[in-house]
Design a protein around this motif. Structure first.
Motif, mmCIF file in Angstrom:
data_model
loop_
_atom_site.group_PDB
_atom_site.id
_atom_site.type_symbol
_atom_site.label_atom_id
_atom_site.label_comp_id
_atom_site.label_asym_id
_atom_site.label_seq_id
_atom_site.Cartn_x
_atom_site.Cartn_y
_atom_site.Cartn_z
ATOM 1 N N ILE A 26 0.848 -1.199 0.000
ATOM 2 C CA ILE A 26 0.000 0.000 0.000
ATOM 3 C C ILE A 26 0.881 1.246 0.000
ATOM 4 O O ILE A 26 0.633 2.192 -0.758
ATOM 5 C CB ILE A 26 -0.938 0.002 1.222
ATOM 6 C CG1 ILE A 26 -1.812 -1.263 1.247
ATOM 7 C CG2 ILE A 26 -1.794 1.264 1.236
ATOM 8 C CD1 ILE A 26 -2.713 -1.420 0.043
ATOM 9 N N ASP A 29 2.428 1.809 -3.477
ATOM 10 C CA ASP A 29 1.469 2.247 -4.486
ATOM 11 C C ASP A 29 1.111 3.722 -4.306
ATOM 12 O O ASP A 29 1.086 4.482 -5.280
ATOM 13 C CB ASP A 29 0.205 1.389 -4.430
ATOM 14 C CG ASP A 29 -0.740 1.692 -5.573
ATOM 15 O OD1 ASP A 29 -0.425 1.334 -6.717
ATOM 16 O OD2 ASP A 29 -1.788 2.312 -5.327
ATOM 17 N N ILE A 30 0.855 4.141 -3.076
ATOM 18 C CA ILE A 30 0.531 5.550 -2.832
ATOM 19 C C ILE A 30 1.716 6.436 -3.203
ATOM 20 O O ILE A 30 1.554 7.481 -3.839
ATOM 21 C CB ILE A 30 0.122 5.767 -1.368
ATOM 22 C CG1 ILE A 30 -1.210 5.076 -1.078
ATOM 23 C CG2 ILE A 30 0.023 7.261 -1.040
ATOM 24 C CD1 ILE A 30 -1.605 5.071 0.404
ATOM 25 N N CYS A 79 1.123 2.927 6.676
ATOM 26 C CA CYS A 79 -0.195 2.589 7.189
ATOM 27 C C CYS A 79 -0.002 2.099 8.621
ATOM 28 O O CYS A 79 1.084 1.665 9.002
ATOM 29 C CB CYS A 79 -0.871 1.497 6.368
ATOM 30 S SG CYS A 79 -1.047 1.888 4.625
ATOM 31 N N ASN A 118 -9.305 12.201 2.310
ATOM 32 C CA ASN A 118 -8.983 10.774 2.482
ATOM 33 C C ASN A 118 -10.096 9.916 3.088
ATOM 34 O O ASN A 118 -9.939 8.699 3.220
ATOM 35 C CB ASN A 118 -7.690 10.596 3.283
ATOM 36 C CG ASN A 118 -7.810 11.067 4.720
ATOM 37 O OD1 ASN A 118 -8.874 11.460 5.192
ATOM 38 N ND2 ASN A 118 -6.690 11.042 5.429
ATOM 39 N N MET A 157 -8.337 0.951 1.509
ATOM 40 C CA MET A 157 -6.988 0.698 0.993
ATOM 41 C C MET A 157 -6.991 -0.194 -0.238
ATOM 42 O O MET A 157 -6.124 -0.069 -1.107
ATOM 43 C CB MET A 157 -6.112 0.060 2.076
ATOM 44 C CG MET A 157 -5.793 0.956 3.236
ATOM 45 S SD MET A 157 -4.808 0.074 4.474
ATOM 46 C CE MET A 157 -4.958 1.197 5.866
ATOM 47 N N ARG A 163 -6.585 5.132 -3.219
ATOM 48 C CA ARG A 163 -5.142 5.360 -3.103
ATOM 49 C C ARG A 163 -4.717 6.540 -3.979
ATOM 50 O O ARG A 163 -3.834 7.322 -3.594
ATOM 51 C CB ARG A 163 -4.377 4.082 -3.480
ATOM 52 C CG ARG A 163 -4.711 2.904 -2.549
ATOM 53 C CD ARG A 163 -3.718 1.766 -2.676
ATOM 54 N NE ARG A 163 -3.656 1.177 -3.999
ATOM 55 C CZ ARG A 163 -4.414 0.178 -4.438
ATOM 56 N NH1 ARG A 163 -5.338 -0.354 -3.630
ATOM 57 N NH2 ARG A 163 -4.275 -0.320 -5.643
#
Length: 265
Positions: A26, A29-30, A79, A118, A157, A163
């Motif tokens: 995660i 990717d972000i 995270c 978000n 997520m 994302r």
């Protein structure tokens, strides 16, 4: 602006785990999405990443490279996890820094822009003695983008569009902090989303509710993580102020989970 972008963990270190997800993936990717938006849309934005794939990098390797490069800002993407019940977003600067510091000013701007979009509970601005905040020679921020062991946060997520939105929130903050200028030829559309449903009937009921309150909307079918969803869209605007005014109307009608997504073309 020279940004050192640090996707936390990687390689043999998966980070937090929960609901079928590994934090390292995660985070990466972000971070990639943040890099791509900055390089595609903004002038004089230079990005170096601690890792661009699933590789193992030591904490000292990350901070040493950022310091040697002479980065203007260190941004570490993470995270969280705790007990399955905790949820939401928080960010950190080093515990030694006063609230009047430049780093704290940057944190405030970043925090405001990220939490605007978000869809996570706002757990506030915090301080800690993390290595990447202590050993960096430039202002540094570590963001915790939800709790991976919380089912509700984890569902977000798993959504690539979420994302992308989180990445956009980080970029919006960076653009304000460093007064970044857009490249020529980019345009932005702000869409007001008044709910996403797996049931088409529920989506249509939401549309009927909005229309009974004088708000035009329609159902758009989208695919998220291989699943079909029905998204209720209540307007699209080139001016964010207009989108925010529409969002306020939607929320006044009783749809409190509405939000704005930004799409760049």
């Amino acid at each position: 602006m020279k940004l050192y972008l640090d996707p936390g963990h990687g390689g043999t270190d998966p980070g937090a785990q929960g609901n079928g997800l590994n934090e390292k993936n995660i985070n990466l990717d972000i971070a990639r999405r943040i890099r791509d938006i900055l390089e595609r849309e903004y002038r004089d934005a230079y990005v170096r990443m601690s890792r661009t794939d699933d590789s193992s990098i030591s904490l000292s390797g990350r901070t040493n490279e950022a310091n040697s490069w002479g980065a203007d800002y260190f941004l570490s993407i993470h995270c969280n996890s705790f007990n399955g019940a905790a949820q939401g977003y928080e960010d950190y600067i080093h515990s030694s820094l006063p609230d009047s510091s430049e780093t704290a000013d940057y944190q405030h701007t970043m925090h405001v822009e990220i939490t605007k979009v978000n869809q996570l509970r706002n757990r506030g601005k915090k301080k800690a003695n993390f290595h990447v905040l202590r050993e960096t020679a430039m202002p540094a921020l570590l963001t915790e983008n939800g709790f991976i062991d919380n089912a509700e946060d984890a569902d977000l997520m798993k959504d690539p569009s979420w994302r992308q939105t989180v990445a956009r929130g980080h970029v919006n903050g960076l653009a304000k902090v460093f007064n970044l200028k857009k490249k020529e030829g980019t345009s932005t559309l702000y869409k007001v989303v008044a709910g996403s449903f797996q049931s088409k009937e529920n989506a249509e009921n939401r549309v009927n509710h909005l229309q009974s309150n004088g708000i035009d909307s329609y159902v758009a079918k989208i695919t998220i993580s291989g699943k079909q969803w029905y998204r209720v869209q209540a307007g699209a605007f080139s001016d964010r102020k207009n989108a925010e005014e529409q969002l306020a109307k939607v929320k006044e009608s009783g749809v409190h989970d509405a939000y704005i997504i930004r799409e760049d073309r």
